[in-house]
Write a protein that holds these residues in place. Structure first.
Motif, PDB file in Angstrom:
ATOM      1  N   LEU A 199      17.473  42.364  60.699  1.00  0.00           N
ATOM      2  CA  LEU A 199      17.862  41.080  60.994  1.00  0.00           C
ATOM      3  C   LEU A 199      17.699  40.202  59.818  1.00  0.00           C
ATOM      4  N   ASP A 200      16.790  40.200  59.262  1.00  0.00           N
ATOM      5  CA  ASP A 200      16.464  39.404  57.919  1.00  0.00           C
ATOM      6  C   ASP A 200      17.405  39.643  56.939  1.00  0.00           C
ATOM      7  N   GLY A 201      18.031  40.612  56.712  1.00  0.00           N
ATOM      8  CA  GLY A 201      19.278  41.101  55.743  1.00  0.00           C
ATOM      9  C   GLY A 201      20.198  40.508  56.209  1.00  0.00           C
ATOM     10  N   GLU A 202      20.628  40.716  57.440  1.00  0.00           N
ATOM     11  CA  GLU A 202      21.807  40.000  58.127  1.00  0.00           C
ATOM     12  C   GLU A 202      21.899  38.714  57.878  1.00  0.00           C
ATOM     13  N   LEU A 203      20.693  37.848  58.049  1.00  0.00           N
ATOM     14  CA  LEU A 203      20.675  36.565  58.243  1.00  0.00           C
ATOM     15  C   LEU A 203      21.049  35.855  56.769  1.00  0.00           C
ATOM     16  N   LYS A 204      20.505  36.870  55.706  1.00  0.00           N
ATOM     17  CA  LYS A 204      20.725  36.267  54.215  1.00  0.00           C
ATOM     18  C   LYS A 204      22.497  36.693  53.882  1.00  0.00           C
ATOM     19  N   SER A 205      22.822  37.615  54.501  1.00  0.00           N
ATOM     20  CA  SER A 205      24.497  38.110  54.291  1.00  0.00           C
ATOM     21  C   SER A 205      25.465  36.896  54.613  1.00  0.00           C
ATOM     22  N   ALA A 206      26.472  37.050  54.144  1.00  0.00           N
ATOM     23  CA  ALA A 206      27.847  36.116  53.926  1.00  0.00           C
ATOM     24  C   ALA A 206      28.087  35.681  55.484  1.00  0.00           C
ATOM     25  N   ASP A 207      27.832  36.635  56.436  1.00  0.00           N
ATOM     26  CA  ASP A 207      28.271  36.366  57.800  1.00  0.00           C
ATOM     27  C   ASP A 207      27.352  35.198  58.456  1.00  0.00           C
ATOM     28  N   TRP A 208      25.933  34.815  57.806  1.00  0.00           N
ATOM     29  CA  TRP A 208      25.273  34.024  58.184  1.00  0.00           C
ATOM     30  C   TRP A 208      24.977  32.721  56.910  1.00  0.00           C
ATOM     31  N   PHE A 209      23.775  32.950  56.562  1.00  0.00           N
ATOM     32  CA  PHE A 209      23.464  31.864  55.718  1.00  0.00           C
ATOM     33  C   PHE A 209      24.059  31.959  54.159  1.00  0.00           C
ATOM     34  N   ASP A 210      24.572  33.244  53.900  1.00  0.00           N
ATOM     35  CA  ASP A 210      25.065  33.564  52.576  1.00  0.00           C
ATOM     36  C   ASP A 210      24.084  33.179  51.594  1.00  0.00           C
ATOM     37  N   ALA A 211      23.056  33.649  51.468  1.00  0.00           N
ATOM     38  CA  ALA A 211      21.976  32.986  50.446  1.00  0.00           C
ATOM     39  C   ALA A 211      22.442  33.133  49.070  1.00  0.00           C
ATOM     40  N   ALA A 212      23.263  34.038  48.779  1.00  0.00           N
ATOM     41  CA  ALA A 212      23.654  34.287  47.482  1.00  0.00           C
ATOM     42  C   ALA A 212      24.623  33.053  47.108  1.00  0.00           C
ATOM     43  N   ARG A 213      25.333  32.718  47.872  1.00  0.00           N
ATOM     44  CA  ARG A 213      26.150  31.550  47.439  1.00  0.00           C
ATOM     45  C   ARG A 213      25.622  30.194  47.661  1.00  0.00           C
ATOM     46  N   PHE A 214      24.978  30.187  48.679  1.00  0.00           N
ATOM     47  CA  PHE A 214      24.175  28.672  49.077  1.00  0.00           C
ATOM     48  C   PHE A 214      22.595  28.952  49.399  1.00  0.00           C
ATOM     49  N   PRO A 215      21.905  29.013  48.030  1.00  0.00           N
ATOM     50  CA  PRO A 215      20.534  29.304  48.038  1.00  0.00           C
ATOM     51  C   PRO A 215      19.440  28.487  48.556  1.00  0.00           C
ATOM     52  N   ASN A 216      20.137  27.383  48.854  1.00  0.00           N
ATOM     53  CA  ASN A 216      19.060  26.234  49.414  1.00  0.00           C
ATOM     54  C   ASN A 216      19.786  25.467  50.704  1.00  0.00           C
ATOM     55  N   ILE A 217      18.856  25.127  51.549  1.00  0.00           N
ATOM     56  CA  ILE A 217      19.005  24.393  52.632  1.00  0.00           C
ATOM     57  C   ILE A 217      18.704  22.833  52.147  1.00  0.00           C
ATOM     58  N   HIS A 218      19.323  21.808  52.290  1.00  0.00           N
ATOM     59  CA  HIS A 218      18.912  20.563  51.829  1.00  0.00           C
ATOM     60  C   HIS A 218      18.913  19.184  52.680  1.00  0.00           C
ATOM     61  N   PHE A 219      17.882  18.634  52.535  1.00  0.00           N
ATOM     62  CA  PHE A 219      17.651  17.571  53.447  1.00  0.00           C
ATOM     63  C   PHE A 219      17.472  16.190  52.594  1.00  0.00           C
ATOM     64  N   VAL A 220      18.391  15.220  52.559  1.00  0.00           N
ATOM     65  CA  VAL A 220      17.804  13.984  51.975  1.00  0.00           C
ATOM     66  C   VAL A 220      17.600  12.665  53.063  1.00  0.00           C
ATOM     67  N   ALA A 221      16.873  11.861  53.045  1.00  0.00           N
ATOM     68  CA  ALA A 221      16.849  10.811  54.184  1.00  0.00           C
ATOM     69  C   ALA A 221      17.863   9.792  53.688  1.00  0.00           C
ATOM     70  N   THR A 222      18.206   9.249  54.475  1.00  0.00           N
ATOM     71  CA  THR A 222      19.126   7.947  54.246  1.00  0.00           C
ATOM     72  C   THR A 222      18.480   6.573  55.019  1.00  0.00           C
ATOM     73  N   LYS A 223      17.738   6.941  56.057  1.00  0.00           N
ATOM     74  CA  LYS A 223      17.388   5.736  57.034  1.00  0.00           C
ATOM     75  C   LYS A 223      15.924   6.235  57.621  1.00  0.00           C
ATOM     76  N   ILE A 224      14.969   5.421  57.646  1.00  0.00           N
ATOM     77  CA  ILE A 224      13.791   5.779  58.030  1.00  0.00           C
ATOM     78  C   ILE A 224      13.186   4.691  59.239  1.00  0.00           C
ATOM     79  N   GLU A 225      13.121   4.713  60.179  1.00  0.00           N
ATOM     80  CA  GLU A 225      12.858   3.611  61.502  1.00  0.00           C
ATOM     81  C   GLU A 225      11.498   4.076  62.310  1.00  0.00           C
ATOM     82  N   ARG A 226      10.648   3.166  62.102  1.00  0.00           N
ATOM     83  CA  ARG A 226       9.513   3.332  63.010  1.00  0.00           C
ATOM     84  C   ARG A 226       9.776   3.362  64.547  1.00  0.00           C
ATOM     85  N   THR A 227       9.432   4.285  65.246  1.00  0.00           N
ATOM     86  CA  THR A 227       9.669   4.173  66.654  1.00  0.00           C
ATOM     87  C   THR A 227       8.376   4.149  67.435  1.00  0.00           C
TER      88      THR A 227
END
Length: 201
Positions: free
Chosen positions: A95-123
């Motif tokens: 399953l790990d191999g499948e998740l890295k494949s083009a059908d799922w995360f396509d790790a070869a083309r998209f090596p990173n998941i990226h998050f950048v904060a634009t707003k932070i509010e204390r709740t």
């Protein structure tokens, strides 16, 4: 003999840390400054419905990123995180191999998941809503993390000033172009993040 002594010292230090409570849960006492993700104790977990019978879990490792934080001016904080997609793991190597494949995360083309904060509010005293741009599979969509501050202080083992957070969010994988097996695997994905940051400046 040396190995036994080293192990005993480690257990003693860890026990003292637990007894004294190395992390201060008071969010207002956090030291302002620059921080970097401490990858060894940062975990990103995801879960998704598997045919409606069970929750299917996986993990990412090796995250990197930076945080600029001033607890007195939380709205000015800056946060950016990168997660290597090829680090995805489950309890099934096939399953790990499948998740890295083009059908799922396509790790070869998209090596990173990226998050950048634009707003932070204390709740709440120990909580914040972190709005940002999340990029998965080459597609960027807004996401909001419900973050909870755990504690801050000197890590007795590494001697580094460390702060820790937990955060959760739910996204739809189809929004990011990941549509494999939609008839069997759920669209909604829950992300659970436990992140440690070490002070760098």
């Amino acid at each position: 003999m040396r190995l036994v002594v080293t192990a005993a010292v480690f257990v003693l230090v860890a026990s003292q840390a637990l007894a004294t409570g190395a992390a201060n849960p008071d969010a207002t006492a956090v030291a302002a400054g620059k921080y970097a993700v401490e990858p060894k104790h940062t975990r990103i977990q995801f879960s998704v419905s598997h045919m409606g019978f069970t929750e299917w879990y996986g993990d990412f490792a090796g995250a990197s990123g930076t945080l600029r934080l001033d607890p007195k001016r939380l709205e000015t904080a800056k946060l950016e995180i990168n997660i290597p997609t090829a680090s995805v793991t489950t309890t099934n190597t096939t399953l790990d191999g499948e998740l890295k494949s083009a059908d799922w995360f396509d790790a070869a083309r998209f090596p990173n998941i990226h998050f950048v904060a634009t707003k932070i509010e204390r709740t709440a005293a120990d909580r914040a809503a972190i709005t940002g741009d999340l990029t998965v599979h080459g597609v960027t969509r807004p996401a909001v993390l419900d973050a909870r501050f755990n504690g801050a202080g000197i890590n007795p083992l590494t001697k580094a000033y460390t702060i820790g957070f937990n955060a959760t969010t739910t996204i739809k994988r189809s929004d990011f172009g990941v549509r494999a097996d939609m008839a069997f695997i759920g669209d909604e994905v829950t992300l659970r993040i436990s992140a440690a940051f070490e002070k760098t400046g």
